[in-house]
Scaffold this active site. Structure first.
Site, mmCIF file in Angstrom:
data_model
loop_
_atom_site.group_PDB
_atom_site.id
_atom_site.type_symbol
_atom_site.label_atom_id
_atom_site.label_comp_id
_atom_site.label_asym_id
_atom_site.label_seq_id
_atom_site.Cartn_x
_atom_site.Cartn_y
_atom_site.Cartn_z
ATOM 1 N N LYS A 117 0.822 -1.217 0.000
ATOM 2 C CA LYS A 117 0.000 0.000 0.000
ATOM 3 C C LYS A 117 0.854 1.266 0.000
ATOM 4 O O LYS A 117 0.405 2.306 -0.456
ATOM 5 C CB LYS A 117 -0.986 -0.026 1.161
ATOM 6 C CG LYS A 117 -2.043 -1.113 0.951
ATOM 7 C CD LYS A 117 -3.150 -1.068 1.949
ATOM 8 C CE LYS A 117 -4.271 -2.045 1.591
ATOM 9 N NZ LYS A 117 -3.858 -3.472 1.754
HETATM 10 C C1 LIG Z 1 -4.458 -4.534 1.177
HETATM 11 C C2 LIG Z 1 -3.673 -5.800 1.070
HETATM 12 C C3 LIG Z 1 -4.035 -6.806 0.156
HETATM 13 C C4 LIG Z 1 -5.261 -6.738 -0.705
HETATM 14 O O1 LIG Z 1 -5.174 -5.732 -1.695
HETATM 15 P P1 LIG Z 1 -6.486 -5.250 -2.490
HETATM 16 O O2 LIG Z 1 -6.033 -4.102 -3.297
HETATM 17 O O3 LIG Z 1 -7.468 -4.859 -1.421
HETATM 18 O O4 LIG Z 1 -6.976 -6.407 -3.292
HETATM 19 C C5 LIG Z 1 -3.230 -7.931 0.072
HETATM 20 N N1 LIG Z 1 -2.140 -8.072 0.858
HETATM 21 C C6 LIG Z 1 -1.757 -7.124 1.744
HETATM 22 C C7 LIG Z 1 -0.564 -7.350 2.585
HETATM 23 C C8 LIG Z 1 -2.510 -5.954 1.877
HETATM 24 O O5 LIG Z 1 -2.136 -5.016 2.763
#
Ligand SMILES: *Cc1c(COP(=O)(O)O)cnc(C)c1O
Length: 475
Positions: A117
């Site tokens: 993120k």
């Molecule tokens: C947010 C997250 C996901 C999922 O991502 P999306 O964009 O919601 O599909 C997967 N793995 C981790 C570690 C995350 O923080």
């Protein structure tokens, strides 16, 4: 470039008009009115840009295709300020790690909070600060988190002019490392609020505060959730960077597997593929919360109730509905806003589900858009983490393990498979200990963070108290 809503509102809007917004006024999600096309010659040029000038320059080239209301010199500066080796740890920013011939992990988790993120949120922080200064405005970001989103937002917004963050988290329920990461921030514009309740209570409070329109306007309340178009756009860039590292020439195909929850990350892969990046398959990997796997297998999209939403060892994928999924369905249905509204508004409201299984468009999810899917369980995660560590000496986190497990049956001879690494194992230490009987590796800069002083306010699950706290801290 103009933006429109997936539910039919075609009022032309520019990038900066939608940058600070969540949903479109008609309840839909924003998408560009077309996907700019990258032909082979342009792809070769972008490959050269990435190799010779680096990730920030590549990001600038891709973002420029979608943003024409920020002067190019400013946009380039924002990209250069964001994607530095100092912040992301390597010159490549998203290096590929080969596991075996043609099977790679793409490292997206070397940013400040050790989850993918950061890739988007770090850019968002700089874009927000830039745009707010340009408008002479302020923004108070109110959010709820069970871990990754909240810390990524706080590390992106810390110290930024014109921005405060109020982040709600369920008291005592995040991993020790995640709590330490968030609560040790001492920046005065970052406010941690630990709610005596569960994640749903936090989300309900955010909704209650946001529904008080007078309060929302007076205190300039905004959000940074995963439906924000700018976040999705930032994520498109690393699909290109992964492709360039796994291939030598611009006619080769690659496949991607993406650990998925809200369908944000993989939706960026869809956008890259629609732009002409030679992606064959987009493999959706879910955990026990298999809303998306069910859809791609059967055509049924069914929102889960809270009793039906499992708490798993890959918690950032524990979703009851996939908030970005509407974007893909809009494209799948030939960008028919009225039909998208009928499904995501009318049908979901009436019955919590819709079924495209008998619709000819459904078959195109695979044949035309490259989507396939699979699901992974706690036992799969443990086995995969163990196997990679024993056979390759590589330690992966639980979400990435879901990706590796689901990717395997979809590997095609001669086609590189890239699994997106979405977090580092240190964030989910308990499961690593369960799998390997030892502690996860810890990047040196995080040594001892559990012992740092904490800045957090514990509060009951009550919207009025949170509002009072926000008001008090906006003086
Ligand atoms: C947010 C997250 C996901 C999922 O991502 P999306 O964009 O919601 O599909 C997967 N793995 C981790 C570690 C995350 O923080």
């Amino acid at each position: 470039m103009n933006y429109l809503s997936t539910r039919g509102d075609a009022t032309p809007r520019k990038f900066c008009d939608i940058l600070l917004e969540g949903l479109a006024p008609d309840g839909g999600l924003y998408l560009p009115d077309h996907y700019p096309q990258i032909d082979r010659a342009r792809l070769a040029e972008l490959r050269r840009v990435y190799r010779e000038q680096g990730y920030a320059a590549l990001a600038f080239e891709i973002l420029s295709l979608y943003i024409d209301d920020i002067p190019p010199a400013d946009l380039r500066r924002l990209c250069e300020k964001t994607y530095t080796p100092e912040v992301f740890g390597t010159r490549e920013i998203v290096p590929l790690k080969p596991l075996q011939d043609g099977f790679y992990l793409e490292a997206l988790s070397n940013g400040p909070t050790l989850a993918f993120k950061d890739m988007a949120m770090q850019l968002l922080g700089n874009l927000f600060e830039y745009e707010l200064a340009r408008r002479g405005e302020q923004l108070n970001i109110l959010g709820a988190t069970s871990g990754d989103t909240g810390s990524a937002a706080e590390y992106a917004m810390r110290g930024k002019q014109g921005i405060r963050v109020f982040m709600l988290s369920p008291h005592g329920r995040m991993s020790a490392f995640q709590q330490a990461q968030m609560f040790s921030l001492q920046d005065t514009n970052i406010h941690n609020i630990a709610i005596e309740g569960v994640f749903d209570d936090c989300q309900d409070i955010v909704k209650a505060v946001s529904n008080d329109l007078a309060f929302k306007r007076r205190y300039k309340i905004g959000t940074v959730n995963s439906i924000n178009w700018a976040r999705l756009l930032a994520q498109v860039v690393y699909y290109f960077a992964g492709y360039f590292q796994a291939t030598r020439n611009d006619s080769e195909q690659v496949d991607f597997t993406v650990p998925s929850g809200n369908f944000g990350n993989i939706c960026a892969g869809h956008v890259a593929r629609q732009m002409g990046l030679p992606i064959g398959q987009l493999v959706v990997a879910t955990n026990e919360n298999d809303v998306l796997d069910e859809f791609f297998r059967t055509g049924v999209y069914r929102v889960r109730g809270s009793a039906d939403t499992h708490e798993t060892s890959s918690p950032s994928m524990d979703i009851s509905k996939a908030s970005n999924f509407e974007r893909f369905v809009f494209d799948l249905l030939g960008r028919d806003g009225a039909r998208t509204r009928a499904l995501f508004h009318d049908a979901l409201l009436a019955s919590g589900r819709f079924d495209l299984g008998a619709d000819p468009a459904f078959a195109e999810a695979r044949s035309r858009y490259g989507f396939v899917s699979g699901k992974s369980t706690h036992a799969d995660r443990l086995a995969t983490i163990r196997e990679l560590f024993q056979q390759h000496g590589v330690m992966i986190d639980t979400h990435t393990a879901d990706g590796v497990k689901v990717a395997r049956p979809h590997v095609r001879a001669g086609v590189p498979m890239i699994v997106l690494e979405t977090a580092l194992p240190i964030k989910f230490a308990a499961t690593i200990r369960e799998a390997l009987g030892r502690d996860p590796e810890r990047p040196a800069r995080f040594n001892g963070i559990e012992q740092l002083p904490r800045r957090v306010q514990v509060m009951p699950a009550d919207a009025a108290g949170v509002k009072a706290f926000v008001a008090e801290n906006c003086e």
